[in-house]
Design a protein around this motif. Sequence first.
Motif, PDB file in Angstrom:
ATOM      1  N   VAL A  75       0.851  -1.191   0.000  1.00  0.00           N
ATOM      2  CA  VAL A  75       0.000   0.000   0.000  1.00  0.00           C
ATOM      3  C   VAL A  75       0.880   1.232   0.000  1.00  0.00           C
ATOM      4  CG1 VAL A  75      -0.169   0.018   2.528  1.00  0.00           C
ATOM      5  CG2 VAL A  75      -1.969   1.091   1.144  1.00  0.00           C
ATOM      6  N   SER A  97      -4.684   2.723   3.595  1.00  0.00           N
ATOM      7  CA  SER A  97      -5.272   1.942   4.683  1.00  0.00           C
ATOM      8  C   SER A  97      -5.261   0.460   4.343  1.00  0.00           C
ATOM      9  CB  SER A  97      -6.721   2.373   4.936  1.00  0.00           C
ATOM     10  OG  SER A  97      -6.800   3.727   5.324  1.00  0.00           O
ATOM     11  N   LEU A  98      -5.261  -0.345   5.383  1.00  0.00           N
ATOM     12  CA  LEU A  98      -5.397  -1.788   5.245  1.00  0.00           C
ATOM     13  C   LEU A  98      -6.200  -2.309   6.415  1.00  0.00           C
ATOM     14  CD1 LEU A  98      -1.889  -3.270   4.254  1.00  0.00           C
ATOM     15  CD2 LEU A  98      -3.986  -3.367   2.888  1.00  0.00           C
ATOM     16  N   ARG A  99      -6.937  -3.376   6.171  1.00  0.00           N
ATOM     17  CA  ARG A  99      -7.591  -4.077   7.268  1.00  0.00           C
ATOM     18  C   ARG A  99      -7.085  -5.511   7.294  1.00  0.00           C
ATOM     19  NH1 ARG A  99     -13.859  -5.547   8.831  1.00  0.00           N
ATOM     20  NH2 ARG A  99     -13.621  -7.070   7.135  1.00  0.00           N
ATOM     21  N   VAL A 111       2.934  -6.630   5.554  1.00  0.00           N
ATOM     22  CA  VAL A 111       2.434  -5.306   5.187  1.00  0.00           C
ATOM     23  C   VAL A 111       3.621  -4.486   4.718  1.00  0.00           C
ATOM     24  CG1 VAL A 111       1.407  -3.170   6.036  1.00  0.00           C
ATOM     25  CG2 VAL A 111       0.478  -5.383   6.767  1.00  0.00           C
TER      26      VAL A 111
END
Length: 122
Positions: free
Chosen positions: A11, A16-18, A118
Amino acid sequence: VQLQASGGGLVQAGGSLRLSCAASGRTFSNYHMGWFRQAPGKEREFVAGISDSGRSTVYADSMKARCTISRDNAKNTVYLQMNSLKPEDTAVYFCAAKGRLLRLSSDEYFYWGQGTQVTVSS
């Protein structure tokens, strides 16, 4: 309890990431859940924790303003929503569990899942 984390990826900074972590094998609601991360060359560090019921949460100061931990006991899943990501958030993120009789505020956990990578690009 077995834990399976997912949702990592690449990213851009500011994105954003979930992350999700699915639990199996034991009664999920009997466990406090947590997220940790480990960057290359660094020690693993605590990110966030949530109580068995979901009513209480704790966060590392570095992430408190940018992430939210939540859980769905009906789905046996804990989540970590991360916003305004920075390159220094690049790490492998792990979910973890501990029995509900243990202190949520302690970062000592006993069950671990595999990590999810991530990567935040600048």
